[in-house]
Write an enzyme that holds these catalytic residues in place. Structure first.
Site, mmCIF file in Angstrom:
data_model
loop_
_atom_site.group_PDB
_atom_site.id
_atom_site.type_symbol
_atom_site.label_atom_id
_atom_site.label_comp_id
_atom_site.label_asym_id
_atom_site.label_seq_id
_atom_site.Cartn_x
_atom_site.Cartn_y
_atom_site.Cartn_z
ATOM 1 N N TYR A 93 35.097 42.501 32.630
ATOM 2 C CA TYR A 93 34.401 42.479 34.093
ATOM 3 C C TYR A 93 34.885 41.400 34.558
ATOM 4 O O TYR A 93 35.863 40.348 34.236
ATOM 5 C CB TYR A 93 33.217 42.637 33.242
ATOM 6 C CG TYR A 93 32.059 42.539 35.649
ATOM 7 C CD1 TYR A 93 32.623 43.731 36.190
ATOM 8 C CD2 TYR A 93 31.378 41.688 35.005
ATOM 9 C CE1 TYR A 93 31.789 43.148 37.487
ATOM 10 C CE2 TYR A 93 30.193 41.082 36.113
ATOM 11 C CZ TYR A 93 30.390 42.387 37.581
ATOM 12 O OH TYR A 93 30.013 42.245 38.681
ATOM 13 N N LYS A 95 30.936 47.549 37.584
ATOM 14 C CA LYS A 95 29.375 47.892 37.760
ATOM 15 C C LYS A 95 29.145 48.195 36.315
ATOM 16 O O LYS A 95 28.553 48.107 35.306
ATOM 17 C CB LYS A 95 29.084 47.013 39.107
ATOM 18 C CG LYS A 95 28.993 46.086 39.750
ATOM 19 C CD LYS A 95 28.065 44.992 39.109
ATOM 20 C CE LYS A 95 28.516 43.697 39.637
ATOM 21 N NZ LYS A 95 27.465 42.359 38.747
#
Length: 582
Positions: free
Chosen positions: A129, A202
């Site tokens: 991420y 996400k």
């Protein structure tokens, strides 16, 4: 041919395809058992990341599913696969290569990927991420190999929307969608279709942190064009090659999308991500009282910042109502944080007019005043009157504003690297005992300050949280742990709490209890303690947040399943990465 989608009384959606020859083929969507009933064999099975076990298929399974001879003969365990994969990750020379390797596993075998991720959450978070994901977004067309089970919607073809969602869901019961239009990705701006990576990323965190079943999630990108000329000029860019379509066409498309997915998936939790400042708040306000929806940029950043401030005040033993709050960068994230802190002041009993006086918004034009004609609806309630200041015309820089206002809290969401200078920080620290300073912009080069500098410039008095991972800082014999204001500490738990309770809505009270559940974890008695809990304990804190949210859903009468013990309900909902016998 005719395509029809029909709801049955048991909420299983059946797609009926009728060809010109009159034959029918059926597949279920919304049926949790649907995929188990699909007979896949051979390479079709190996190419399904939700069902694939790779070398862990047993000899009996290899015989049953026509895998004999198309896998190496040794049968491995999940543990052994993960050990082998981690050794390969360690050998990769940089974050980019590590991420490419891990994403390859993700594309092929979700169980192995999340089993590995769960063992190395702190190490892998900045790889899969933020900030590692920024490179994947910038170079998406060059890195593209598989769509990774995402849905690609384009405003040019609203008539394809239903078919697109059906094709991407592929017989899966979807309970969580992360959707982006990619106009305001992280701190790097408009990236069009490339922004699908942020939706995928996400959802990875939702699963790794909170145990959301990866077979029940769907990343969606809405391509309405892009304002980035370099993409429009690049023949290899995979998105629409025209400027962004705005106005009624855009909003009608979003309406169609929201109504469609809420109809197709009755228990859906819808997460909006990285929409531009002109649209993000409008969309949240439009749907927040109708469906369980969440905007991470507005609400998620606000929740984690509030949690960090509550943690800071636990350390300083001060009251929120006594603080003077200044944000630098009054866009979607900055104003979302202000709204959340303001609401907390109201919840703690401060009158609205007194609470508003505690906030100062600084943007590119300096301190925001109420006579400016370009204020957004989110900025306007907190804009100041010029007659409050003898030198209002001079307050056009952050440094001038800090000197005039003496904030006790300074939060940066400006994406302007290095703007919290030594002069600004020392000026602020000269007027408050424990300055709370959160440079939240990311990736690394966009951060307003480094944690080490903030500690040094304030003689160790600053209470610091950063938007990127920061190493501990040693100063005068004390080691200062630096909290990361990472939304991942909050949003996965909220999603788990909402989906576990089948909550009809996500309310302000549910968001508030989530922030308090994290802010109360800080150990204020330890010298140099972080103002936020560590990412390494992400899975534990996600359960804490989820239980608080589910409990509040019950308190507000929004739960659609019976709950007597919120924590037990949350634990029962969690998906555990493991291979099951087929």
């Amino acid at each position: 041919m005719v395509n029809n989608y029909v709801f049955h009384k048991n909420n299983i959606l059946t797609y009926i395809y009728i060809s010109n020859l009159g034959s029918q083929h059926k597949a279920t969507i919304g049926n949790a058992e649907g995929r188990k009933n699909i007979m896949k064999k051979g390479y079709e099975l190996l190419n399904d990341p939700f069902l694939n076990k790779g070398t862990a298929f047993t000899e009996e399974e290899r015989e049953k599913y026509d895998l004999i001879g198309i896998l190496p003969p040794t049968v491995q365990t999940l543990d052994l696969q993960a050990q082998q994969a981690y050794e390969n990750v360690e050998k990769k020379p940089d974050v980019s290569e590590k991420r490419h390797y891990l994403m390859n596993i993700f594309s092929r075998n979700r169980t192995l990927f999340f089993y590995l991720f769960s063992q190395h959450v702190k190490e892998f978070m900045p790889i899969v991420y933020d900030p590692g994901i920024a490179e994947s977004i910038r170079h998406y067309n060059e890195f593209f190999i598989t769509p990774q089970n995402a849905a690609y919607l384009t405003v040019n073809h609203p008539e394809q929307m239903e078919k697109t969602i059906f094709n991407a869901a592929e017989n899966r019961n979807i309970e969580l969608i992360v959707v982006t239009d990619a106009e305001a990705i992280l701190g790097i701006g408009d990236w069009g279709t490339n922004g699908v990576s942020i939706a995928t990323g996400k959802l990875m965190v939702y699963t790794a942190a909170a145990g959301i079943d990866p077979a029940k999630v769907l990343p969606v990108v809405i391509d309405s064009g892009t304002a980035r000329q370099s993409l429009l000029d690049n023949p290899l860019y995979l998105g629409l090659h025209h400027s962004r379509i705005k106005g009624s066409v855009y909003y009608n498309f979003i309406d169609q999308f929201v109504e469609l997915v809420e109809r197709l998936f009755p228990h859906l939790y819808l997460h909006f991500e990285d929409f531009g400042r002109d649209n993000a708040a409008n969309l949240l306000h439009k749907y927040v009282h109708k469906y369980p929806v969440f905007n991470d940029d507005i609400e998620g950043t606000g929740i984690i910042t509030l949690a960090g401030i509550l943690g800071s005040l636990n350390i300083s033993h001060e009251k929120l109502s006594e603080q003077r709050y200044m944000c630098f960068g009054a866009g979607t994230a900055g104003c979302g944080i202000v709204k959340r802190i303001y609401q907390e002041m109201l919840d703690q009993g401060l009158p609205a007019n007194e609470a508003q006086k505690r906030f100062y918004l600084v943007d590119k034009q300096g301190l925001l005043f109420d006579d400016m004609d370009n204020l957004t609806p989110e900025q306007r309630p907190f804009a100041r009157k010029r007659n409050e200041f003898a030198n209002a015309k001079e307050l056009i820089t952050l440094e001038a504003a800090v000197k005039a206002i003496h904030p006790t809290i300074l939060v940066g969401t400006s994406t302007q690297g290095g703007t919290f200078t030594k002069a600004i920080v020392t000026e602020m620290a000269s007027h408050t005992k424990r300055p709370i300073i959160f440079p939240l912009s990311n990736p690394t080069e966009l951060a307003e300050a480094k944690a080490e500098d903030l500690i040094n410039w304030t003689d160790g008095r600053a209470l610091v949280a950063t938007g990127i991972p920061s190493a501990p800082v040693k100063y005068n014999g004390t080691t200062y742990e630096i909290g990361q204001a990472n939304n991942a500490l909050i949003y996965p738990g909220i999603g788990l709490g909402v989906t576990a309770s089948r909550s009809k809505l996500l309310t302000d009270r549910m968001i508030s209890v989530a922030a308090h559940s994290i802010g109360g974890i800080v150990d204020a008695d330890v010298s140099g303690a972080a103002v936020l809990p560590p990412v390494s304990r992400l899975t534990e804190f996600s359960e804490t947040v989820a239980a608080a949210v589910a409990g509040e859903a019950v308190a507000e009468g929004l739960n659609r399943v019976q709950i007597t013990d919120p924590l037990a309900c949350v634990k029962a909902q969690k998906w555990i990465p493991a291979y099951h016998k087929n």
